[in-house]
Motif scaffolding. Structure first.
Motif, mmCIF file in Angstrom:
data_model
loop_
_atom_site.group_PDB
_atom_site.id
_atom_site.type_symbol
_atom_site.label_atom_id
_atom_site.label_comp_id
_atom_site.label_asym_id
_atom_site.label_seq_id
_atom_site.Cartn_x
_atom_site.Cartn_y
_atom_site.Cartn_z
ATOM 1 N N VAL A 29 0.851 -1.196 0.000
ATOM 2 C CA VAL A 29 0.000 0.000 0.000
ATOM 3 C C VAL A 29 0.887 1.247 0.000
ATOM 4 O O VAL A 29 0.681 2.181 -0.795
ATOM 5 N N ALA B 213 2.442 1.756 -3.301
ATOM 6 C CA ALA B 213 1.476 2.203 -4.307
ATOM 7 C C ALA B 213 1.236 3.699 -4.201
ATOM 8 O O ALA B 213 0.979 4.368 -5.190
ATOM 9 N N VAL B 214 1.335 4.221 -2.978
ATOM 10 C CA VAL B 214 1.062 5.652 -2.798
ATOM 11 C C VAL B 214 2.309 6.491 -3.021
ATOM 12 O O VAL B 214 2.275 7.498 -3.725
ATOM 13 N N TRP B 215 3.430 6.056 -2.428
ATOM 14 C CA TRP B 215 4.576 6.958 -2.360
ATOM 15 C C TRP B 215 5.785 6.570 -3.211
ATOM 16 O O TRP B 215 6.698 7.371 -3.371
ATOM 17 N N ALA B 216 5.837 5.362 -3.740
ATOM 18 C CA ALA B 216 7.062 4.907 -4.407
ATOM 19 C C ALA B 216 7.276 5.659 -5.715
ATOM 20 O O ALA B 216 6.340 6.224 -6.282
#
Lengths: 345, 857
Positions: free
Chosen positions: A73, A76-79
């Motif tokens: 998760v 998915a948001v920050w990578a």
């Protein structure tokens, strides 16, 4: 899968998982309950040990999976976009949502099914000690049938068992559905009117534990506990011998008065004291009530004070219990009855 | 941000040829005004008679939130009581009422109504339909829920609320152990909720299947619509079990028919099967709509189409299927054979897979786009955290041996709250933040939203995480207190603190809602740049015109759609009959089929709901005659309501745009009313199936007393004759239907055949009763007697309903309201009649055949 007889395990088995709660215990007094007398994390019988291992494996496995999902998760948001692109595929859904769970769940299920066969299983050889426990609103009727030289007897709110011998408890219900749980020994089994269920386990060390009703059974469901005592075989035999005998007549004048008050107040229409005129069967058998660890179904330790308080204030201490309060007894009478009951060792 | 802002990832499922708007500009003068006039809400007190989903949906959601708060306050009292050991804050009786009401209200008066309420509001918007196909039915469902719910809630203030747990296990709930009205409040109070839920489910099934945007084929159907379809089908399959269960238990309490009383052949475990056959699917009934909402919100916040749409749809359907195969995992400790435990253990673990698919689909969707951490996004992330944890503990308890440890302890309390708060409350709050701009002129505050989220997230975890451990160290559920010195104090105190933090977050939400919510004709606009049709410009009539869609993400695939729709360039830009209308489309491809004139405001359905609620309420407090009066009044109101329906073709087929000519009336299998009756009959069939299951279950308990000594099975000829009469009756009705299909406008044979069909039906019903009475059947004497008498009585009830429907049909016939075109009333009566006859035949086959067959075994 072939049926396996689990290798006997030493009582003091140590494992990483079991060491953890102990380490935590040293750090946080809040965790004291883990080692408590009604804790599934403090096994004292074969079944509870197997169930604890299952709990540990699933907790650690679950924690790992949970961490992994949360990392996904987060990614998915920050990578950076390249990593996210790798996650953003239909294959992610197939791998994470189908392939991985199917494999893990299959393995877990096989383990679970095997464990189901070997827990709460009849003892090989049929050498089990059989006890019948009946759940009633809000106490436990306990019956030890005759076995060999030992005679049958009834008691209440207390189950004593020998260490190292399989125990088979037949479970019945007199009124509504109850459930029987000794967390340190095994899982729980319902007690259902019209049916007989059973639970089996082998205690592996001496100790004093607590059993509970876990199926909501009415007003005083929360005050329906019982004491569990595991004794070395010889001590158990002696206890059983003592319990099967009739109550000795009271010796002191004070307790003789107590018996008189007991009879006069009609206690004997609900309670039995073997060896006396009291033959009632509605309530708990009191023949050796003074020898039990607690009164009121695990409510208070047994002594003259608590007995007197209980008799005079049943409905204040456990409102909704079937026994009325005997508040009209004088102080002396009350002390006498309590003294009489207390000496029924 | 607006709809024309391009998404981070363009949709890939767009049709090669984009549909062109069928209508040119400018639109004829007065077209929009006529549409607005038709959908104008009534003013003053008559506003309450409104049926428009945009208003009813909001009332419905608001009421469900009210019950959420009420049950939440009860939870706070529960937590305050458990903050320390041996507390005397509330007594055991109040406590037992509180935990029963908390569970019951959260399940029956918050979770299920809330998701139904949200769909009443959202479904037509998401599918660009003008309204649901049966607006009065949803308004009826709302009002029955509103009045009945308040009545149910009032019991706690009178101190007579149910106090035996939301699962109501007999014999604790039997008259012997619960002589007061507490249990009746539950059994009858839940009665109207069941009616309301079934009404909603019928509405949703027909709504999803029949009222969609043009070209919104099943492959382009928004995930939310799919989720609601599965949800509604699950209600239709699952609720009948609890309906039958409550009927049996109330029959036992009221008339002493011993379904669950052991010494007369009953069995308390029968209730457990019926309850959990409903009760477990109930959890997914609550979760699936929320999952559907998440699948709508995630693409919008990530600005990318959902990854794995078909897998997600499959997952929803699989969840629906599997959820009916795992009810026994609530009964792992009842001493069932280990063989069956293994089966249900496997099924329970397997249901994790569809959830896994959805979780990874959301993760992949988030990864494929670019998430902005708005409040809805935070709630979605919080949901993923909480729900994943709850799902993993769910897998743990699916393993039967572990369940033997965790069952009925706080471990389960923790698990179920993680699943329900994670799986329903957090998505629901995400949905509130996300969709409020559709209904309100102003969105909710983002700044306050972060605080709301933070408090709720910390609160939930602090409340429920420690309970896992408390459960394992011996804290059972439903204990009003616990002893000192068991190591339970710190965990309980932490839970209590967490509960109040959670409550403060929710309070802050309501403050912000009150501050910013401004309902009205206009909306705050497509705030999130979302792709679905509820973000089209809207009014009381929803969308000005009904578009044809070319993708699952129409607003991204067809950038001019919003403007074209608002200009009236798409289908049905006005009203062709001057009344409220909806466009009915085909179930698979969503091709336009006819223009449905939907009923508007009226008092009949409101009064029907009031009398329904009053009927159950008065029955509860044993005012039986008054209850009977209200029941009759309720039926009268329903007939008044139905009398106004089926107006027949109001005009010749109309052009709804671009030369597409559609009729304004339809009958038979293509019509919405046919579909609804079929769904209703499935409900009836499921109820009967549960009854036959109960009959067989009780036989298994009493194989040698079936029938018991002193009772015999009625003579075989009576059974055969009854079957023949039911068959004859059904044949005559079917024949009448054939004749009405013929060339004649109003064939006179029809009323004659209907009247003729009534005689064998009544004869069969009477024969049933006579047969049982002649052999001395005593419903109080044995479980056999109770089961058989219930089958006979239920059949009589259906015969009575047929008589009522026949009277209604004949009245319509004689007043000239039925002919070969205008025949919906006749069709519905015919369908119900055929079903009743079939049910009667099954009943006779079981009652007469089974004991003879089983006796020969």
């Amino acid at each position: 899968m072939t049926r396996q007889t689990p290798a006997p395990r030493a009582a003091g088995r140590t494992s990483l998982f079991r060491a953890l709660p102990r380490a935590a215990l040293a750090l946080a007094p809040a965790l004291g309950g883990c080692m408590g007398p009604q804790s599934a994390l403090n096994p004292a019988a074969d079944d509870a040990a197997k169930l604890l291992l299952l709990t540990e494996i699933m907790t650690v496995g679950g924690a790992l999976i949970f961490t992994a999902v949360m990392i996904f998760v987060g990614l998915a948001v920050w990578a950076p976009p390249r990593w996210r692109g790798w996650l953003a595929r239909r294959e992610t859904v197939v791998a994470g949502g189908i392939v991985f769970p199917v494999l893990t769940l299959t393995a877990l299920l096989i383990y679970g099914l095997w464990l189901m066969r070997v827990t709460n299983a009849p003892a090989p050889g049929g050498d089990a000690l059989t006890i019948t426990v009946t759940g009633e609103q809000y106490w436990w009727r306990v019956h030890y049938p005759a076995e060999g030289d030992a005679a049958a007897f009834a008691t209440a709110n207390e189950v004593q068992v020998p260490v190292g011998r399989p125990v088979r408890i037949l479970l019945e219900a007199a009124d509504v559905v109850h459930a029987f749980w000794i967390p340190n020994y095994a899982g729980k089994v319902d007690m259902i009117p019209g049916r007989q269920t059973a639970i089996q386990f082998t205690p592996d060390r001496p100790g004093q534990f607590r059993g509970l009703c876990t199926e909501f059974c009415g007003d005083q469901h929360a005050r329906m506990a019982f004491d569990v005592v595991a004794l070395p075989p010889a001590e158990f035999a002696a206890w059983r011998q003592r319990q099967a005998t009739d109550a000795a007549p009271p010796a002191a004048a004070f307790t003789v008065l107590g018996r008189e008050v007991f009879t006069r107040s009609g206690c004997g229409s609900c309670h039995a004291v073997r060896g006396s005129d009291a033959k009632g069967e509605l309530g708990p058998d009191l023949t050796h009530v003074g020898s039990r660890r607690s009164i009121g179904a695990g409510l208070y330790p047994t002594n003259i004070g608590t007995l007197a308080g209980w008799i005079s204030g049943t409905q204040q201490l456990k409102p909704g219990a079937r026994m009325p309060s005997y508040g009209s007894l004088s102080g002396e009478e009350l002390r006498a009855v309590a003294g009489y009951l207390d000496q029924l060792k | 941000m607006n709809a024309t802002h391009p998404p981070a990832v363009p949709p890939r499922d767009v049709d090669r040829v984009l549909p062109e708007p069928p209508n040119g500009l400018p639109r004829p003068p007065g077209e929009l005004e006529a549409l607005e006039r038709a959908w104008e809400p009534p003013r003053g007190i008559r506003f309450l008679t409104e049926t428009n989903n945009n208003f009813v949906g909001l009332w419905y959601v608001a009421t469900s939130l009210f019950f959420f708060v009420a049950a939440g306050i009860m939870a706070l009292i529960i937590r305050a009581q458990l903050a320390r050991p041996e507390s005397t804050l509330v007594g055991h009786d109040t406590y037992n009422q509180l935990f029963t009401m908390h569970g019951t209200i959260m399940m029956f008066l918050f979770a299920v109504p809330a998701v139904e309420a949200a769909s009443v509001y959202l479904l037509p918007n998401i599918q660009a339909a003008r309204d649901l196909p049966f607006p009065r039915l949803s308004a009826y469902a709302f009002w029955a829920y509103f009045f009945g719910g308040l009545f149910f809630l009032s019991s706690i203030f009178q101190g007579v609320a149910p106090n035996t747990g939301w699962y109501m296990y007999p014999p604790l709930t039997s008259t012997q152990f619960s002589p007061g009205v507490n249990a009746d409040y539950w059994l009858l109070g839940i009665g109207f909720i069941e009616i309301s839920a079934i009404a909603g489910a019928i509405e949703i099934i027909v709504g999803v299947m029949k009222t969609r945007a043009v070209g919104m084929s099943l492959d382009k159907l928004p995930v939310y619509s799919w989720a609601m379809l599965v949800f509604a089908v699950m209600i239709v399959i699952g609720f009948p079990a609890i309906i039958l269960g409550t009927i049996l238990l109330e029959l036992e309490r009221a008339f002493d028919w011993p379904f669950f009383i052991v010494n007369r052949g009953g069995d308390p475990v029968l209730w457990q099967h019926l309850f959990w056959f409903f009760g477990h699917p109930e959890v997914y009934i609550i979760f699936l709509p929320a999952a559907g909402m998440v699948s709508m919100i995630v693409p919008a916040i990530a600005r990318a189409p959902l990854v794995g749409y078909r897998l997600v749809i499959l997952a929803l359907i699989a969840t629906g299927f599997l959820s009916f195969g795992l009810w026994v995992h609530h009964m792992f400790t009842t001493g069932l054979p280990k063989m069956s435990l293994g089966f249900f253990s496997a099924a329970s673990a397997a249901v994790a897979i569809p959830s896994g698919i959805q979780v990874f689909s959301w993760i992949a969707t988030v990864a494929s786009g670019r998430v902005r951490l708005t409040t809805p996004a935070l709630f979605i992330l919080g949901f993923l955290f909480i729900f994943t944890l709850g799902g993993l503990t769910g897998v743990m308890v699916a393993v039967a041996p572990f369940d033997w440890v965790a069952h009925d302890t706080y471990f389960i309390v923790a698990h179920l709250h993680y699943v329900l708060v994670g799986g329903m409350v957090f998505p629901f709050f995400a949905a509130l933040y996300y969709w409020v701009p559709v209904a309100s002129k102003r969105p909710l505050s983002e700044r306050v939203g972060r605080w709301v989220f933070g408090l709720m997230f910390v609160g939930v975890n602090l409340t429920f995480f420690p309970q896992h451990i408390a459960g394992l160290i011996g804290m059972p559920r439903r204990y009003y207190t616990y002893p000192v010195g068991m190591g339970l104090d710190a965990y309980n105190l932490a839970s209590t603190i967490g509960a109040f933090i959670l409550a403060s977050g929710i309070l802050l939400f309501f403050v912000d809602l009150a501050r910013t919510f401004r309902p009205g004709g206009e909306s705050a606009g497509n705030l999130w740049g979302a792709s679905t049709l509820e973000w089209l410009p809207n009014g009381n009539y929803n969308t000005r015109s009904i578009p044809a869609v070319a993708s699952r993400d129409p607003l991204w695939a067809q950038p001019n759609l919003a403007r074209e729709v608002e200009q009236g360039r798409w289908y049905l830009p006005g009203t062709v009959t001057g009344r409220r209308e909806a466009l009915v489309t085909s179930p698979i491809e969503a091709r336009p089929q006819y223009v449905l004139v939907v009923p508007g405001p009226g008092w009949a359905h409101v009064l029907a709901a009031v009398f329904t609620a009053a009927f159950f309420a008065l029955l509860t407090v044993k005012l039986n005659y008054l209850a009977l009066f209200c029941g009759v009044a309720g039926i009268f109101c329903v007939m008044w309501w139905l009398w106004q329906l089926d107006p027949g073709p109001l005009r010749e087929p109309a052009d709804i745009g671009g030369g597409l000519i559609l009729p304004v009336h339809a009958t038979g299998p293509v019509s919405h009313s046919w579909w609804a009756v079929i769904v209703l009959l499935v409900v009836c069939g499921m109820i009967y199936l549960c009854l036959v299951f109960s009959y067989l279950f009780l036989w298994l308990v009493n194989p040698t007393a079936w029938p018991p000594a002193g009772v015999s099975v009625p003579p075989g000829w009576a059974g055969m004759a009854g079957i023949g009469l039911y068959g004859l009756s059904a044949g005559l009705v079917w024949w009448a239907g054939r004749i009405l299909h013929g060339p004649e406008q109003r064939p006179r044979a029809v009323p004659l055949l209907l009247g003729g069909a009534l005689l064998p039906l009544l004869g069969a019903g009477a024969l049933d009763v006579w047969g049982q009475l002649s052999v001395g059947l005593d419903p109080k004497g044995s479980a056999y007697g109770a089961a058989v008498m219930t089958m006979v009585s239920l059949q009589l009830l259906y015969v009575a309903i047929v008589v009522l429907m026949l009277g209604f049909t004949l009245a319509r016939w004689w007043t000239g309201r039925i002919d070969r075109v205008r025949r919906a009333v006749f069709d519905n009566t015919m369908l119900f009649w055929l079903y009743s006859a079939a049910q009667g035949i099954v009943a006779l086959a079981v009652i007469h055949g089974f004991p003879r067959l089983a006796g020969g075994l």
